[in-house]
Design a protein around this motif. Structure first.
Motif, mmCIF file in Angstrom:
data_model
loop_
_atom_site.group_PDB
_atom_site.id
_atom_site.type_symbol
_atom_site.label_atom_id
_atom_site.label_comp_id
_atom_site.label_asym_id
_atom_site.label_seq_id
_atom_site.Cartn_x
_atom_site.Cartn_y
_atom_site.Cartn_z
ATOM 1 N N ALA A 240 0.842 -1.193 0.000
ATOM 2 C CA ALA A 240 0.000 0.000 0.000
ATOM 3 C C ALA A 240 0.881 1.249 0.000
ATOM 4 N N ASN A 241 0.326 2.352 -0.460
ATOM 5 C CA ASN A 241 1.076 3.608 -0.505
ATOM 6 C C ASN A 241 1.599 4.013 0.872
ATOM 7 N N GLU A 242 0.806 3.809 1.902
ATOM 8 C CA GLU A 242 1.230 4.173 3.255
ATOM 9 C C GLU A 242 2.462 3.372 3.675
ATOM 10 N N THR A 243 2.464 2.088 3.349
ATOM 11 C CA THR A 243 3.606 1.227 3.681
ATOM 12 C C THR A 243 4.844 1.654 2.900
ATOM 13 N N LEU A 244 4.668 1.951 1.623
ATOM 14 C CA LEU A 244 5.791 2.403 0.799
ATOM 15 C C LEU A 244 6.356 3.717 1.321
ATOM 16 N N ALA A 245 5.480 4.627 1.690
ATOM 17 C CA ALA A 245 5.927 5.923 2.215
ATOM 18 C C ALA A 245 6.756 5.739 3.475
ATOM 19 N N LEU A 246 6.339 4.826 4.338
ATOM 20 C CA LEU A 246 7.105 4.564 5.566
ATOM 21 C C LEU A 246 8.415 3.840 5.268
ATOM 22 N N ASP A 247 8.363 2.844 4.384
ATOM 23 C CA ASP A 247 9.565 2.065 4.062
ATOM 24 C C ASP A 247 10.666 2.917 3.442
ATOM 25 N N ASN B 270 10.653 6.417 3.406
ATOM 26 C CA ASN B 270 10.687 7.762 3.970
ATOM 27 C C ASN B 270 10.452 8.804 2.884
ATOM 28 N N ASP B 271 9.421 8.534 2.069
ATOM 29 C CA ASP B 271 9.105 9.405 0.941
ATOM 30 C C ASP B 271 7.584 9.393 0.754
ATOM 31 N N THR B 272 6.935 10.500 1.058
ATOM 32 C CA THR B 272 5.476 10.548 0.984
ATOM 33 C C THR B 272 4.959 10.732 -0.441
ATOM 34 N N ASP B 273 5.830 11.062 -1.374
ATOM 35 C CA ASP B 273 5.426 11.272 -2.768
ATOM 36 C C ASP B 273 5.567 9.949 -3.536
ATOM 37 N N VAL B 274 4.665 9.010 -3.284
ATOM 38 C CA VAL B 274 4.713 7.690 -3.904
ATOM 39 C C VAL B 274 4.193 7.774 -5.338
ATOM 40 N N ASP B 275 5.004 7.288 -6.279
ATOM 41 C CA ASP B 275 4.606 7.228 -7.685
ATOM 42 C C ASP B 275 4.026 5.831 -7.936
ATOM 43 N N ARG B 276 2.735 5.666 -7.640
ATOM 44 C CA ARG B 276 2.063 4.365 -7.699
ATOM 45 C C ARG B 276 2.133 3.717 -9.081
ATOM 46 N N PRO B 277 1.871 4.444 -10.171
ATOM 47 C CA PRO B 277 1.955 3.799 -11.495
ATOM 48 C C PRO B 277 3.354 3.255 -11.801
ATOM 49 N N ARG B 278 4.365 4.006 -11.414
ATOM 50 C CA ARG B 278 5.748 3.555 -11.677
ATOM 51 C C ARG B 278 6.090 2.335 -10.810
ATOM 52 N N TYR B 279 5.626 2.332 -9.570
ATOM 53 C CA TYR B 279 5.838 1.189 -8.676
ATOM 54 C C TYR B 279 5.178 -0.062 -9.254
ATOM 55 N N LEU B 280 3.928 0.076 -9.720
ATOM 56 C CA LEU B 280 3.204 -1.071 -10.277
ATOM 57 C C LEU B 280 3.830 -1.556 -11.581
#
Length: 124
Positions: free
Chosen positions: A48-55, A57-67
């Protein structure tokens, strides 16, 4: 004469010092493609975006690029021969492979490797 050696030594050591901040790398942000690919190839589920942001330390998660990276990682590991080898090695089945069209075939390959690996370890 002794004072001259100390002065020369002090000048020499000062000349060789490096300012630690002159070559410090600049943070360029998180490589979300690589993060997704690494998650897939390690067998993890989509985070999830929240988990990625914590892992990261970056709140600007680029979800399409991650997927995109995650899907490319799945293409590399969700193969019969690789999952068979994972099973023989005793690794858990990568959860992301359950989303593939041939998921039952992939799980069978992994299970076959797991069974053979277990049987082989019992014989040794």
């Amino acid at each position: 004469m002794r004072t001259g050696y100390f002065a020369l030594l002090a000048i020499f050591l000062t000349g060789c010092s490096v300012d630690p901040y002159t070559h410090a790398p600049e943070w360029s942000g998180t490589d979300w493609y690589s993060a997704g690919k690494e998650d897939a190839m390690s067998g993890a589920i989509v985070k999830a975006n929240e988990t990625l942001a914590l892992d990261f330390n970056d709140t600007d998660v680029d979800r399409p690029r991650y997927l995109e990276g995650y899907n490319d990682g799945l293409k590399k590991i969700c193969k019969d021969d690789l999952l068979y080898a994972w099973g023989r090695a005793g690794k858990i089945y990568p959860a992301g492979c359950d989303t593939q069209q041939n998921a039952s075939q992939l799980r069978q390959s992994w299970q076959k490797g797991m069974d053979e690996g277990t049987r082989e370890s019992l014989l040794n």
